[in-house]
Design a protein around this motif. Sequence first.
Motif, PDB file in Angstrom:
ATOM      1  N   ALA A  12      -2.312   5.350   6.090  1.00 19.99           N
ATOM      2  CA  ALA A  12      -3.006   4.267   5.400  1.00 19.99           C
ATOM      3  C   ALA A  12      -3.349   3.148   6.372  1.00 19.99           C
ATOM      4  CB  ALA A  12      -2.144   3.742   4.254  1.00 19.99           C
ATOM      5  N   LEU A  13      -2.419   2.805   7.234  1.00 22.62           N
ATOM      6  CA  LEU A  13      -2.658   1.749   8.215  1.00 22.62           C
ATOM      7  C   LEU A  13      -3.668   2.193   9.271  1.00 22.62           C
ATOM      8  CD1 LEU A  13       1.029   0.551   8.711  1.00 22.62           C
ATOM      9  CD2 LEU A  13      -0.814  -0.742   7.615  1.00 22.62           C
ATOM     10  N   SER A  14      -3.550   3.444   9.733  1.00 27.58           N
ATOM     11  CA  SER A  14      -4.431   3.918  10.802  1.00 27.58           C
ATOM     12  C   SER A  14      -5.869   4.076  10.330  1.00 27.58           C
ATOM     13  CB  SER A  14      -3.919   5.247  11.363  1.00 27.58           C
ATOM     14  OG  SER A  14      -4.093   6.301  10.437  1.00 27.58           O
ATOM     15  N   PHE A  15      -6.088   4.222   9.018  1.00 22.43           N
ATOM     16  CA  PHE A  15      -7.434   4.388   8.477  1.00 22.43           C
ATOM     17  C   PHE A  15      -8.177   3.059   8.320  1.00 22.43           C
ATOM     18  CE2 PHE A  15      -5.948   8.421   5.992  1.00 22.43           C
ATOM     19  CZ  PHE A  15      -5.892   9.118   7.184  1.00 22.43           C
ATOM     20  N   VAL A  16      -7.495   1.945   8.520  1.00 27.24           N
ATOM     21  CA  VAL A  16      -8.129   0.633   8.345  1.00 27.24           C
ATOM     22  C   VAL A  16      -9.332   0.499   9.281  1.00 27.24           C
ATOM     23  CG1 VAL A  16      -7.827  -1.861   8.619  1.00 27.24           C
ATOM     24  CG2 VAL A  16      -6.018  -0.489   7.583  1.00 27.24           C
ATOM     25  N   PRO A  17     -10.494   0.144   8.771  1.00 29.25           N
ATOM     26  CA  PRO A  17     -11.694   0.053   9.615  1.00 29.25           C
ATOM     27  C   PRO A  17     -11.520  -0.925  10.777  1.00 29.25           C
ATOM     28  CG  PRO A  17     -12.262  -0.098   7.277  1.00 29.25           C
ATOM     29  CD  PRO A  17     -10.776  -0.185   7.362  1.00 29.25           C
ATOM     30  N   ARG A  18     -12.037  -0.518  11.941  1.00 29.19           N
ATOM     31  CA  ARG A  18     -12.078  -1.358  13.149  1.00 29.19           C
ATOM     32  C   ARG A  18     -10.703  -1.845  13.590  1.00 29.19           C
ATOM     33  NH1 ARG A  18     -14.898  -3.647   9.543  1.00 29.19           N
ATOM     34  NH2 ARG A  18     -13.786  -5.626   9.782  1.00 29.19           N
ATOM     35  N   LEU A  19      -9.679  -1.055  13.312  1.00 28.36           N
ATOM     36  CA  LEU A  19      -8.331  -1.481  13.705  1.00 28.36           C
ATOM     37  C   LEU A  19      -8.002  -0.984  15.111  1.00 28.36           C
ATOM     38  CD1 LEU A  19      -5.831  -3.017  12.778  1.00 28.36           C
ATOM     39  CD2 LEU A  19      -4.912  -0.881  11.894  1.00 28.36           C
ATOM     40  N   GLY A  20      -8.025   0.338  15.306  1.00 28.93           N
ATOM     41  CA  GLY A  20      -7.743   0.891  16.628  1.00 28.93           C
ATOM     42  C   GLY A  20      -6.254   0.987  16.917  1.00 28.93           C
ATOM     43  N   MET A  21      -5.924   1.830  17.917  1.00 25.28           N
ATOM     44  CA  MET A  21      -4.527   2.110  18.222  1.00 25.28           C
ATOM     45  C   MET A  21      -3.798   0.874  18.748  1.00 25.28           C
ATOM     46  SD  MET A  21      -2.393   4.523  17.955  1.00 25.28           S
ATOM     47  CE  MET A  21      -0.696   4.825  18.425  1.00 25.28           C
ATOM     48  N   LYS A  22      -4.488   0.063  19.542  1.00 23.47           N
ATOM     49  CA  LYS A  22      -3.848  -1.115  20.120  1.00 23.47           C
ATOM     50  C   LYS A  22      -3.415  -2.094  19.032  1.00 23.47           C
ATOM     51  CE  LYS A  22      -4.611  -4.792  23.518  1.00 23.47           C
ATOM     52  NZ  LYS A  22      -5.582  -5.370  24.488  1.00 23.47           N
ATOM     53  N   ASN A  23      -4.323  -2.380  18.098  1.00 24.91           N
ATOM     54  CA  ASN A  23      -3.991  -3.300  17.005  1.00 24.91           C
ATOM     55  C   ASN A  23      -3.003  -2.685  16.026  1.00 24.91           C
ATOM     56  OD1 ASN A  23      -5.549  -5.513  17.840  1.00 24.91           O
ATOM     57  ND2 ASN A  23      -7.398  -4.635  16.942  1.00 24.91           N
ATOM     58  N   LEU A  24      -3.088  -1.351  15.843  1.00 23.57           N
ATOM     59  CA  LEU A  24      -2.115  -0.682  14.982  1.00 23.57           C
ATOM     60  C   LEU A  24      -0.710  -0.843  15.564  1.00 23.57           C
ATOM     61  CD1 LEU A  24      -1.321   1.154  12.627  1.00 23.57           C
ATOM     62  CD2 LEU A  24      -1.949   3.125  14.033  1.00 23.57           C
ATOM     63  N   SER A  25      -0.583  -0.666  16.878  1.00 29.45           N
ATOM     64  CA  SER A  25       0.722  -0.845  17.536  1.00 29.45           C
ATOM     65  C   SER A  25       1.220  -2.280  17.367  1.00 29.45           C
ATOM     66  CB  SER A  25       0.613  -0.497  19.021  1.00 29.45           C
ATOM     67  OG  SER A  25       0.238   0.846  19.192  1.00 29.45           O
ATOM     68  N   ARG A  26       0.290  -3.221  17.433  1.00 29.48           N
ATOM     69  CA  ARG A  26       0.668  -4.628  17.257  1.00 29.48           C
ATOM     70  C   ARG A  26       1.205  -4.858  15.841  1.00 29.48           C
ATOM     71  NH1 ARG A  26      -1.907  -8.559  15.023  1.00 29.48           N
ATOM     72  NH2 ARG A  26      -3.915  -7.453  15.008  1.00 29.48           N
ATOM     73  N   LEU A  27       0.546  -4.275  14.832  1.00 28.13           N
ATOM     74  CA  LEU A  27       1.021  -4.413  13.452  1.00 28.13           C
ATOM     75  C   LEU A  27       2.412  -3.809  13.290  1.00 28.13           C
ATOM     76  CD1 LEU A  27      -2.103  -3.544  11.249  1.00 28.13           C
ATOM     77  CD2 LEU A  27      -1.225  -5.800  11.872  1.00 28.13           C
ATOM     78  N   LEU A  28       2.593  -2.635  13.915  1.00 29.85           N
ATOM     79  CA  LEU A  28       3.876  -1.936  13.760  1.00 29.85           C
ATOM     80  C   LEU A  28       5.014  -2.650  14.483  1.00 29.85           C
ATOM     81  CD1 LEU A  28       2.546   1.712  14.136  1.00 29.85           C
ATOM     82  CD2 LEU A  28       3.372   0.618  12.054  1.00 29.85           C
ATOM     83  N   SER A  29       4.662  -3.549  15.387  1.00 29.94           N
ATOM     84  CA  SER A  29       5.718  -4.336  16.058  1.00 29.94           C
ATOM     85  C   SER A  29       6.309  -5.374  15.102  1.00 29.94           C
ATOM     86  CB  SER A  29       5.153  -5.031  17.304  1.00 29.94           C
ATOM     87  OG  SER A  29       4.241  -6.059  16.951  1.00 29.94           O
ATOM     88  N   HIS A  30       5.599  -5.649  14.003  1.00 32.47           N
ATOM     89  CA  HIS A  30       6.087  -6.634  13.029  1.00 32.47           C
ATOM     90  C   HIS A  30       7.045  -6.005  12.025  1.00 32.47           C
ATOM     91  CE1 HIS A  30       3.492 -10.067  14.083  1.00 32.47           C
ATOM     92  NE2 HIS A  30       2.576  -9.148  14.380  1.00 32.47           N
ATOM     93  N   ASP A  31       6.784  -4.738  11.656  1.00 34.45           N
ATOM     94  CA  ASP A  31       7.603  -4.138  10.598  1.00 34.45           C
ATOM     95  C   ASP A  31       7.329  -2.638  10.530  1.00 34.45           C
ATOM     96  OD1 ASP A  31       9.474  -4.209   8.542  1.00 34.45           O
ATOM     97  OD2 ASP A  31       8.525  -5.964   7.609  1.00 34.45           O
TER      98      ASP A  31
END
Length: 372
Positions: A12-31
């Motif tokens: 669900a998170l990885s499908f977010v438009p214009r997110l990308g792996m770098k920003n996904l990793s940043r989100l996952l660093s929060h929780d």
Amino acid sequence: MAQDESLRAWMALSFVPRLGMKNLSRLLSHDAPEKLLSYSNTQWQAIGLKGDQVRYLQSQAIQEAERCLEWQQASELRTILTPQHSLYPPLLKEIASAPPVLFVEGEVQCLSLPQIAIVGSRNATIDGQRAAHQFARELVEHGVVVTSGLALGIDGYAHDGALSGQGKTVAVLGSGFNHLYPARHRQLAERIKHSGALVSEFRPDTKPRAEHFPRRNRIVSGLSLGVLVVEAALKSGSLITARYATEQDREVFVLPGTIYQSNYAGSNDLIRQGACLVQNVPQIIEELGAMLDWSINQQNLTQPALFSSPNDEEQLPFPLLLANVGVEATPVDILASRTNIPVQDIMTQLLELELSGHVVAVSGGYIRKGRG
């Protein structure tokens, strides 16, 4: 199951438009992924998501992730991989734009075996078709998995050659599994998933689009130790794969062609730029000797070594270091970064490798010499 919940949240998170792996990793660093999905609008925006991204997460993301899980559960041959999965291919994980989700149908373990990509023209000549088939057949006889893009022309002949040699082959798709492209290769795809694997970064219901195919080429090269360009025109998509391979520090091999056919203009230009000209499979095996040996050792395979030295009992020294020294000069600090070996130990190993004739010190670092 908890595992499905985690995978559903990750998708669900990885499908977010214009997110990308770098920003996904940043989100996952929060929780954790599951907890992130319960965030409020204010919390989402506080960690950097835009309004339309938040709306997607709240309206579509979970449903689309659920459809992907249903696709996986419909067949025992299907697997969904994330970089956290133990079977996510380690070489692919190294590239800058590693896909956050991989959909796989077939023998998922194939993705972590030593691979050589074979690419080339869709409108291949008879000689190109024959070469792709022959090289693929011989490569699998050496225990190498042949990887390509399931396209018409060279790709199809490479896949078929690998299967004809009773070997494994991996096909990277430019669409989702529910819209296999090209339709003409449906039967070939069926054969591949029973003796190899079909792979896509696109959700199963994604239709083929022109921009998907150059993008998927980074996965073709990223899975592989090297890329063999059989036949490519000056504007061929194969040149995109070759460029990705160079950026990913993979080897690029090229079969030379006549100057009187436009189908070989791109191939010959790659050679002019410094790609490795090869005329047979043993030359590829020799060039990749240390990397193939190291890759096989990493997999703990029981098959014979792909590259044998004049003395079969002789073992290549420092295989991890050798696997990271290529035909272009590599500085000591880069070697230390790639191998996680201290610089002092790198220098000691390089000295021994230089004395034994495996590497040569040149301006800018070290290169491989001979079979090393």
